[in-house]
Design an enzyme around this catalytic site. Sequence first.
Site, PDB file in Angstrom:
ATOM      1  N   ASP A 192      12.510  27.055  15.384  1.00 49.07           N
ATOM      2  CA  ASP A 192      11.714  26.916  16.604  1.00 49.07           C
ATOM      3  C   ASP A 192      12.659  26.381  17.680  1.00 49.07           C
ATOM      4  OD1 ASP A 192      10.068  26.045  18.687  1.00 49.07           O
ATOM      5  OD2 ASP A 192       8.384  25.692  17.333  1.00 49.07           O
TER       6      ASP A 192
ATOM      7  N   TYR B  55       6.036  19.969  15.866  1.00 46.27           N
ATOM      8  CA  TYR B  55       4.837  19.991  16.692  1.00 46.27           C
ATOM      9  C   TYR B  55       3.592  19.888  15.792  1.00 46.27           C
ATOM     10  CZ  TYR B  55       1.101  21.781  19.614  1.00 46.27           C
ATOM     11  OH  TYR B  55      -0.087  21.932  20.268  1.00 46.27           O
TER      12      TYR B  55
ATOM     13  N   LYS C 141       6.693  26.663  27.512  1.00 46.60           N
ATOM     14  CA  LYS C 141       7.501  25.495  27.858  1.00 46.60           C
ATOM     15  C   LYS C 141       8.661  25.884  28.787  1.00 46.60           C
ATOM     16  CE  LYS C 141       4.489  23.529  25.198  1.00 46.60           C
ATOM     17  NZ  LYS C 141       4.212  24.259  24.013  1.00 46.60           N
TER      18      LYS C 141
ATOM     19  N   ARG D 287      -2.450  46.971  23.691  1.00 49.09           N
ATOM     20  CA  ARG D 287      -2.233  46.038  22.574  1.00 49.09           C
ATOM     21  C   ARG D 287      -0.952  46.439  21.846  1.00 49.09           C
ATOM     22  NH1 ARG D 287      -4.246  47.425  18.138  1.00 49.09           N
ATOM     23  NH2 ARG D 287      -6.356  47.852  18.862  1.00 49.09           N
TER      24      ARG D 287
HETATM   25  O1  P1T Z   1       1.136  25.698  22.640  1.00 47.69           O
HETATM   26  P1  P1T Z   1       1.735  26.970  22.120  1.00 47.69           P
HETATM   27  O2  P1T Z   1       2.276  27.865  23.167  1.00 47.69           O
HETATM   28  O3  P1T Z   1       0.826  27.671  21.157  1.00 47.69           O
HETATM   29  O4  P1T Z   1       3.043  26.555  21.285  1.00 47.69           O
HETATM   30  C1  P1T Z   1       3.003  25.765  20.142  1.00 47.69           C
HETATM   31  C2  P1T Z   1       4.291  25.013  19.984  1.00 47.69           C
HETATM   32  C3  P1T Z   1       5.249  25.506  19.119  1.00 47.69           C
HETATM   33  N1  P1T Z   1       6.435  24.888  18.928  1.00 47.69           N
HETATM   34  C4  P1T Z   1       6.734  23.759  19.604  1.00 47.69           C
HETATM   35  C5  P1T Z   1       8.045  23.092  19.368  1.00 47.69           C
HETATM   36  C6  P1T Z   1       5.815  23.225  20.518  1.00 47.69           C
HETATM   37  O5  P1T Z   1       6.161  22.102  21.180  1.00 47.69           O
HETATM   38  C7  P1T Z   1       4.564  23.852  20.708  1.00 47.69           C
HETATM   39  C8  P1T Z   1       3.537  23.314  21.660  1.00 47.69           C
HETATM   40  N2  P1T Z   1       3.747  21.965  21.984  1.00 47.69           N
HETATM   41  C9  P1T Z   1       2.966  21.244  22.845  1.00 47.69           C
HETATM   42  C10 P1T Z   1       1.882  21.734  23.461  1.00 47.69           C
HETATM   43  C11 P1T Z   1       3.392  19.849  23.056  1.00 47.69           C
HETATM   44  O6  P1T Z   1       2.943  19.190  24.014  1.00 47.69           O
HETATM   45  O7  P1T Z   1       4.209  19.376  22.260  1.00 47.69           O
END
Ligand code: P1T
Length: 379
Positions: free
Chosen positions: A174, A102, A199, A49
């Site tokens: 972001d 998001y 992503k 961790r």
């Molecule tokens: O899904 P996660 O890995 O927890 O990430 C969140 C997140 C944060 N910032 C942006 C710009 C994002 O697009 C996302 C997650 N977005 C999607 C799952 C989506 O389909 O837009």
Amino acid sequence: MTESFETLAIHAGQEADPATGAVVPPIYQVSTYKQDGVGGLRGGYEYSRSANPTRTALEENLAALEGGRRGLAFASGLAAEDCLLRTALVPGDHVVIPDDAYGGTFRLFAKVAERWGVEWSVADTSDPAAVGAALRDRTKLVWVETPSNPLLGITDIAAVARIAHGAGARLVVDNTFASPYLQQPLALGADVVVHSTTKYMGGHSDVVGGALVVGDPELGEELAFHQNSMGAVAGPFDAWLVLRGVKTLAVRMDRHCANASRVAQLLEAHSQVTEVFYPGLAGHPGHEVAAKQMRAFGGMVSFRVAGGEDAAVAVCDRARLFTLGESLGGVESLIEHPGRMTHASAAGSALEVPDDLVRLSVGIESQEDLLADLTQALG
Ligand code: P1T
């Protein structure tokens, strides 16, 4: 070693394994490490961790790609965001959040952080003056997504950094939609970069992960303390998958950008499409800022469909090569209806999205095949 992005992506943090010479960092699928006497750590590792060699390789790689001093890898993008909030804020502090982001990020502020006494307000961050007007005495963070999800809004990172810093706040960017190949927010004045590595960084729709990268080592230490204390770390296999994805980020992004640009042109000329959101289009309000701060305009395109919500949903349903699904940034093309899917949690808020909106994550398949699928889906 040369500092070019493509080289760093493949080599930063990834020297051959000292034990075996393996050219790729092994998946250290291990929770604990033998000590040579109490406190006698062989390689600095104690418990996974706190740190794990595969995760360290990814964290060093991410720091290099973003031009930062410290990278931290988490179990998801939202876990990274949560760690940042709890490190940087105490009850009574205020955050400026964008009017397009998001839905899960909005939910984290509105439904979770607010319960712990964090105040937030919404601003159109594409207008630096609006960010300035939203600042309060206790504003500690200005939060920006650029390009934003799902409306592809562009924020001038350098301009907003100056405004945030003038008020003693930190700028968080972001960078999920752009990836560090297209945009490096720290060099433009941001203090923290956030990623959903799920992503473009992972790039193959096979891992959920998140990251923070900072330029200030002291802030990096504070974040690492909270990362260990809260525990939402990236596991070794997930870290390895992201590392593997990042190696091809530059070539994938080039193709994503080329394909998305053609898709945006097709949509702009289509009679069933009333509005196209893509920063590469000359008519996009953020086009000039995007051209200044990005290498190219990315792989995400959104558009509004004539005929309203039902027509937009029908386009999503008819698409075949574009797979109907949430998420983005993988090699395969995805289509979705943000109002009912990724951004449902923003309904009724200032971040609510138009109900006739369709979002595309344009993959790296053949351009002709993608254009043909969209043409048939639009009917
Ligand atoms: O899904 P996660 O890995 O927890 O990430 C969140 C997140 C944060 N910032 C942006 C710009 C994002 O697009 C996302 C997650 N977005 C999607 C799952 C989506 O389909 O837009």
